[in-house]
Scaffold this active site. Sequence first.
Site, PDB file in Angstrom:
ATOM      1  N   CYS A 118      29.994  39.119  38.047  1.00 25.82           N
ATOM      2  CA  CYS A 118      31.409  38.865  38.320  1.00 25.82           C
ATOM      3  C   CYS A 118      31.837  39.347  39.711  1.00 25.82           C
ATOM      4  O   CYS A 118      31.446  38.742  40.693  1.00 25.82           O
ATOM      5  CB  CYS A 118      32.259  39.462  37.200  1.00 25.82           C
ATOM      6  N   HIS A 130      29.915  38.735  31.398  1.00 23.11           N
ATOM      7  CA  HIS A 130      29.939  40.101  30.882  1.00 23.11           C
ATOM      8  C   HIS A 130      29.374  40.040  29.467  1.00 23.11           C
ATOM      9  O   HIS A 130      29.066  38.981  28.954  1.00 23.11           O
ATOM     10  CB  HIS A 130      31.377  40.631  30.835  1.00 23.11           C
TER      11      HIS A 130
HETATM   12  N1  GLN Z   1      38.287  40.954  40.583  1.00 23.61           N
HETATM   13  C1  GLN Z   1      37.468  39.761  40.479  1.00 23.61           C
HETATM   14  C2  GLN Z   1      38.240  38.553  39.964  1.00 23.61           C
HETATM   15  O1  GLN Z   1      39.139  38.683  39.211  1.00 23.61           O
HETATM   16  C3  GLN Z   1      36.269  40.044  39.615  1.00 23.61           C
HETATM   17  C4  GLN Z   1      36.643  40.449  38.231  1.00 23.61           C
HETATM   18  C5  GLN Z   1      35.477  40.943  37.441  1.00 23.61           C
HETATM   19  O2  GLN Z   1      34.549  41.541  37.977  1.00 23.61           O
HETATM   20  N2  GLN Z   1      35.542  40.738  36.141  1.00 23.61           N
HETATM   21  O3  GLN Z   1      37.926  37.455  40.297  1.00 23.61           O
END
Ligand code: GLN
Length: 756
Positions: A601, A703
């Site tokens: 992510c 995730h």
């Molecule tokens: N902050 C990033 C986004 O929202 C990644 C989020 C995350 O790692 N879940 O795109």
Amino acid sequence: MSLRFSLAKAAGAVSTWGLRHVARRPAANLPGKIALAIDPSLLDELRGKCAQGSVITVGTNGKTSTNNLLADAFEAAGRTIICNRTGANLAAGISSALLQQPTAQWGVFECDELWLAHVLPRLRSNYVLLLNLFRDQLDRCGEIDRIQTSIAGALAASPDTVLVYNADDPLCARIADEVPNRTVAYGLDESMGLAQNTVTDAQMCQKCDGMVRYHYRQYGQLGDYFCDQCDFARPTLDFAGRDITITPAGVTMEICGPAGCESVHTPQPTPYAAYNLVAAYALCREVGISTADFQRAQDAFNPRNGRLQRYRLGGRDVLLNLAKNPTGFNQNLKIVEADQGPKMVAFFINDQVADGHDISWIWDIDFEELAGQPGTVVFAGGSRAHDLAVRLKYAGIEAAVIENIEDAFSRLGALVAAGTLPADAAVYAIANYTALPPVHAALNAMEAAEPAVAPAPTPAPIAEAAGASAAPTSCHPERSAEGAEPKDPATSEPSATPASLASEESPEPPVIIAHMLPDLLNLYGDGGNVRILEQRLRWRGIPVEVRRIQHGEAVDFSQVDLVFMGGGPDREQKLASEQLLAMRDELAVYVEGDGPLLAICGGYQILGRQWLWGDELVPGLGLIDMETRRPGTSADRLIDNMVLESPLATHPVVGYENHAGRTYLGEGVEGFGRVVSSCGHGNNDDDRVEGARYKNVVGTYSHGPLLSKKPEVADWLLACALERRAERTGTPAADLAPLDDSAELAANASMVKRLS
Ligand code: GLN
């Protein structure tokens, strides 16, 4: 009184009557929901039912207990109240309470953090009591700063409301800093000396790019903190708890406030009860409730709502509690661990809407602390029992999957009959939000059946069916494809068990895993991937060393065999990006030299040429030809379960996405997989491609953690790492012996079945 309001009130009354007398169901939510549908401004009108005003309790943990205690204290002081005691805390629950209960002097309500923005400007409450903010239901909230913004907005829209807040929580203190309202700070002014947990929220300063440091930390991010770069620090406490003693008889402390110091006590013997105590005391003193009345309410407090509820069943002590996020769970584990005697522990995790569909956070719980406690038998229940069993397995705890608490008791009976546990072994049941009521009801029923002797338990099988997945022999997928077909779990040879494979010492050099910036990129349970990689080496007797490279620390990638980067909130991700950019060239050499890298992510987005933080363009590492854009606001996130097909896996891959950024791959860049479920998006809204692959780099939005239900991908990465270690150290390449992956495959299969 408008016609709309009259209609809404009538509909609320009729539905309450119908639910209670015809359907025989509690009427805590639906009447309010119907009435709100008829008159969305219902709360404006209902406000007048609380003649002297209202108090709203918000915060991630402890809302129901603290609010009910406040309600008792108001009543002990002779004040009449309206209260949503059952914990129905959305606008519908608060409206239901206001519709159903007679006019009173005060309203004492608990409110969901994100619903405060709707409720507070209408009720214009005299006080908001803000307890704490921890990662919780991130699939509903996105990232914690969204909750902060929402609470600050609610307070700004009701400027006469006084904010009484936990100043030990930097996230709450930042809200207090920003709002125009009068604020009252409370906290604990000395260390409770607690053992610390691995993951905490809010490690980055709330005001600048510095990191939060502590004179002492209590638990989670609570404590006496300061920024290492700016003036952000715990504010002066208006109500400060000192001389804190925690014994089995409860918590006692002296609280010093504007009018002097007083000793108070709660019979609840936990550190979080200490915080609830000082919170409720501060609020009561603000509204003029005497300490004598407050203490009377504390002494008599026994809500029997499944929160820290004790039973005596069949000669055993049973404790039931709610835990719905890592901080709450870690606190519960401390209670369980304090009991050194033989015990049965049953955990229940559901993933309904009210729980959050994403349960990756169970990997942020320090279950490892429970491993190795003698005479402890653990069970995993709830709709995500299989995921829980996998998490426990990697913590070194063998937990059979159970149907319900009754099943746990019948298995306990079998264990007692077999002499594994004594008849009076203690029982702990810990459940998340929607998993709690059925356990609570079952325990209440058992209690009602006491002292009749419990029926003889039926022995039930404890072990799950065994299975194994094939371990790849090479990190090159094309080579594994040429090799043996993956074994059918049902027919494969019994594989080595973790215990039989483990070796105490080995002359081999360890496999070095670099976990990049776990203090910044740690929000969604992604660190679990590192635990999984580490354990899968240990179980095979291969030495491993995990280096956690914190913010500001350097790493020599030439001495690393596997690199991991997790996801994180935007601010932290930006700081991580900057630090990683300074290491870009060394990381590029590592990647071009076939070093394996798993990035999830936020970490994945950083691998591309650039990504967007709000409107700001942040340069990425450019290791993969891709970029991340952001079409919407933070509310417009892609959040869902997803099932993928990936060339790296013979079974479907199950993941959970939660991101605002949309990633687009350059010409010829391969995805990690394709989204094949109807739910889930992957990289963006358009092409159903998920993640990216380049050399031995896997970037993904999954995730879960990804590897918890995909041991094959874990072993592919490990095979790459072993090849690299062999080249780096000039030692022979090691093979990956097959492991028993039945728990992981069962968790995978149960989700694939649900999502397809
Ligand atoms: N902050 C990033 C986004 O929202 C990644 C989020 C995350 O790692 N879940 O795109």
